[in-house]
Design an enzyme around this catalytic site. Sequence first.
Site, short mmCIF file in Angstrom:
data_model
loop_
_atom_site.label_atom_id
_atom_site.label_comp_id
_atom_site.label_asym_id
_atom_site.label_seq_id
_atom_site.Cartn_x
_atom_site.Cartn_y
_atom_site.Cartn_z
CB ALA A 198 49.06 34.28 47.37
CB ALA A 199 44.83 31.10 48.03
N GLY B 126 52.69 24.64 45.31
CA GLY B 126 53.88 24.90 44.51
C GLY B 126 53.69 24.76 43.03
CB ALA B 127 50.92 23.70 41.03
CG ASP C 73 51.40 35.22 43.36
OD1 ASP C 73 51.53 35.82 42.28
OD2 ASP C 73 51.85 34.08 43.56
#
Length: 330
Positions: free
Chosen positions: A121-122, A114-115, A164
């Site tokens: 996405a990764a 959440g940063a 993303d």
Amino acid sequence: MVVSSAPGKVYLFGEHAVVYGEPAVPCAIERRATVEVEERDDDALRVHAADLTLDGFTVEYDSDADVQPDVDVAPGLIEAGVGYLNGAAEQAREAADRPDAGFEISVESTIPLGAGLGSSAAVVVAAIDAATRELGVELTPREIAERAYQVEYEVQDGQASRADTFCCAVGGAVRVEGEDCRAIEDVPTLPFVIGYDGGEGDTGELVAGVRSLREEYDFAAETVETIGDIVRAGERALAAGDVEELGRLMDFNHGLLEALGVSSRSLDEMVWAARESNAHGAKLTGAGGGGCIVALDETEEAETALKYTPGCEQTFRAELDTDGVRIEEA
């Protein structure tokens, strides 16, 4: 068993505006999520996640179970995390025409949750790649990106963009405008410095807030369009290799995101600390509300300044990662 990984990302420009069809330029960075997948002999999923800025959690469930892991993190992030992995499994089943396939899934990541660095996405990109390969199907990075986008679109209630997932799947610097996604060639060296406040933003809530402002105020809609203009100017600076101009445009972009209400005190303090240390420019990256900022600085000054900034819990350099999703040794 198959192990795949995918990089995180930062936004040079364009977050939030990209949801409304404006262009965005995200860049993959050398921080990765790694997903190990092994097929089960039933249709259940068993997920173990570690190194996700949590204490780690293990949960076993099937498609009918209502599971909330008992960990000290925002419930929305856990709910979304389970949704992302469920969605990735469903995409793999569909791609392989194996609707009853079950999986053991293990996730490790050096990308904070959440940063604003593309953790979800990764994870989704790597999980789809590993799971489909485990079922005997090999997808192209573009195919993985599209399937990962469908997962994020559903989990984020239709408020996701392709930026993303495309960036994490193909790597490098990319340009995304609506459904038009392409890699950017000949990118200059970008001296990324990341500051992280230890917090996280609720992407869905922040995107919904911008949507509400945009619908209520014409000037908010114009602000979103202006971010698109900044992206186009940034593309020209990127093509020219003009890092100083890129920094100035990043400063403009942050100011507009702040006006749209998606920044925070900690993010603003980190941005100003980087700027006052003579970084070329700095801005929040991702949805905002907490998380990370990205600055451009070849020297050690911005990194040093961030280390002494109240509210900044971690700072690090991040090189551009030209690799997207890839297979790792098991």
